[in-house]
Design a protein around this motif. Structure first.
Motif, PDB file in Angstrom:
ATOM      1  N   TRP A 137      -3.968 -12.743  -0.860  1.00  0.00           N
ATOM      2  CA  TRP A 137      -3.519 -11.943   0.350  1.00  0.00           C
ATOM      3  C   TRP A 137      -2.644 -10.820  -0.076  1.00  0.00           C
ATOM      4  O   TRP A 137      -2.585  -9.827   0.569  1.00  0.00           O
ATOM      5  N   PHE A 138      -1.737 -11.193  -0.900  1.00  0.00           N
ATOM      6  CA  PHE A 138      -0.525 -10.383  -1.150  1.00  0.00           C
ATOM      7  C   PHE A 138      -0.677  -9.377  -2.538  1.00  0.00           C
ATOM      8  O   PHE A 138       0.218  -9.676  -3.209  1.00  0.00           O
ATOM      9  N   THR A 139      -1.646  -8.759  -2.486  1.00  0.00           N
ATOM     10  CA  THR A 139      -2.044  -7.778  -3.508  1.00  0.00           C
ATOM     11  C   THR A 139      -0.705  -6.807  -3.475  1.00  0.00           C
ATOM     12  O   THR A 139      -0.171  -6.520  -2.590  1.00  0.00           O
ATOM     13  N   ASP A 140      -0.756  -5.990  -4.678  1.00  0.00           N
ATOM     14  CA  ASP A 140       0.117  -4.778  -4.673  1.00  0.00           C
ATOM     15  C   ASP A 140       0.100  -3.872  -3.611  1.00  0.00           C
ATOM     16  O   ASP A 140      -1.173  -3.571  -3.346  1.00  0.00           O
ATOM     17  N   GLY A 141       0.971  -3.193  -2.974  1.00  0.00           N
ATOM     18  CA  GLY A 141       0.777  -2.304  -2.014  1.00  0.00           C
ATOM     19  C   GLY A 141       0.347  -2.922  -0.566  1.00  0.00           C
ATOM     20  O   GLY A 141       0.295  -1.994   0.436  1.00  0.00           O
ATOM     21  N   VAL A 142       0.231  -4.305  -0.526  1.00  0.00           N
ATOM     22  CA  VAL A 142       0.244  -4.799   0.780  1.00  0.00           C
ATOM     23  C   VAL A 142       1.262  -5.302   1.426  1.00  0.00           C
ATOM     24  O   VAL A 142       2.264  -6.032   0.670  1.00  0.00           O
TER      25      VAL A 142
END
Length: 154
Positions: A137-142
Motif C-alpha cells: 500500500w505504502f509505496t514511494d510517493g504515496v
C-alpha cells in the motif's frame, strides 16, 4: 524535565485525540529514535509484543534496533477510541527484511498520557503478514493517509 510538554493535552476530544495519533504517526515515520523518544515521559513504560521497556534510553535502543531490521518502514495510525487521558489506535505498517521480503504488520496500541501530554504508557500487539511487492500500500510517493484500507484489513 518538569517543563516538558507535548500538546494536545488530556482530557482529549475527538479532534485532539486525532491530532495526537497523526503526530505520533508522523514522528514514527521519521524512523529517528532520538526524535520519537520525546513524545514519552522519561520513565515511560512499554510493552511491545513480548518486549517490556522502561525509560527513554530503552525506547531509543529498541527503536534503533527495530529500524535497522525493518527496512523501508512506513506507518499509518488511526484513532480507534479515546477517553480522558487514554487513546487506542489501530495501525498498519510495511517493511522489508534483509532478504527483501515485504511484510505488513497489523496491530493495536493503547496509550495513557500524563497531564503534560507525554505518553507514560504504551502497549502494542501486532501480527506480521508476508506480502508481495504488488500487494504493498505504502509505496514511494504515496501519502499513507490516503490509502483506502478496507474492512478486510480491520
Amino acid at each position: 524535565m518538569a517543563t516538558e510538554s507535548k500538546p494536545p493535552f488530556p482530557p482529549f476530544t475527538l479532534e485532539s485525540a486525532q491530532k495526537k495519533v497523526k503526530a505520533a504517526q508522523d514522528a514514527w515515520n521519521t524512523r529517528n529514535p532520538e526524535v520519537v523518544q520525546f513524545a514519552y515521559t522519561p520513565d515511560s513504560i512499554w510493552r511491545n509484543r513480548d518486549t517490556f521497556l522502561q525509560g527513554r534510553s530503552e525506547i531509543v535502543a529498541f527503536l534503533a534496533k527495530k529500524w535497522e531490521t525493518e527496512n523501508g518502514y512506513r506507518l499509518r495510525k488511526e484513532l480507534f477510541a479515546f477517553t480522558d487521558n487514554k487513546i487506542a489506535v489501530q495501525f498498519w505498517y510495511e517493511w522489508f527484511d534483509k532478504d527483501g521480503q515485504w511484510w505488513r504488520t497489523y496491530g493495536l496500541e493503547d496509550w495513557t498520557f500524563a497531564e503534560n501530554g507525554l505518553m507514560r504508557k504504551r502497549q502494542m500487539s501486532g501480527n506480521d503478514v508476508k506480502i508481495g511487492d504488488q500487494e504493498r500500500w505504502f509505496t514511494d510517493g504515496v501519502d499513507v493517509n490516503t490509502v483506502d484500507i478496507s474492512e478486510k484489513h480491520w
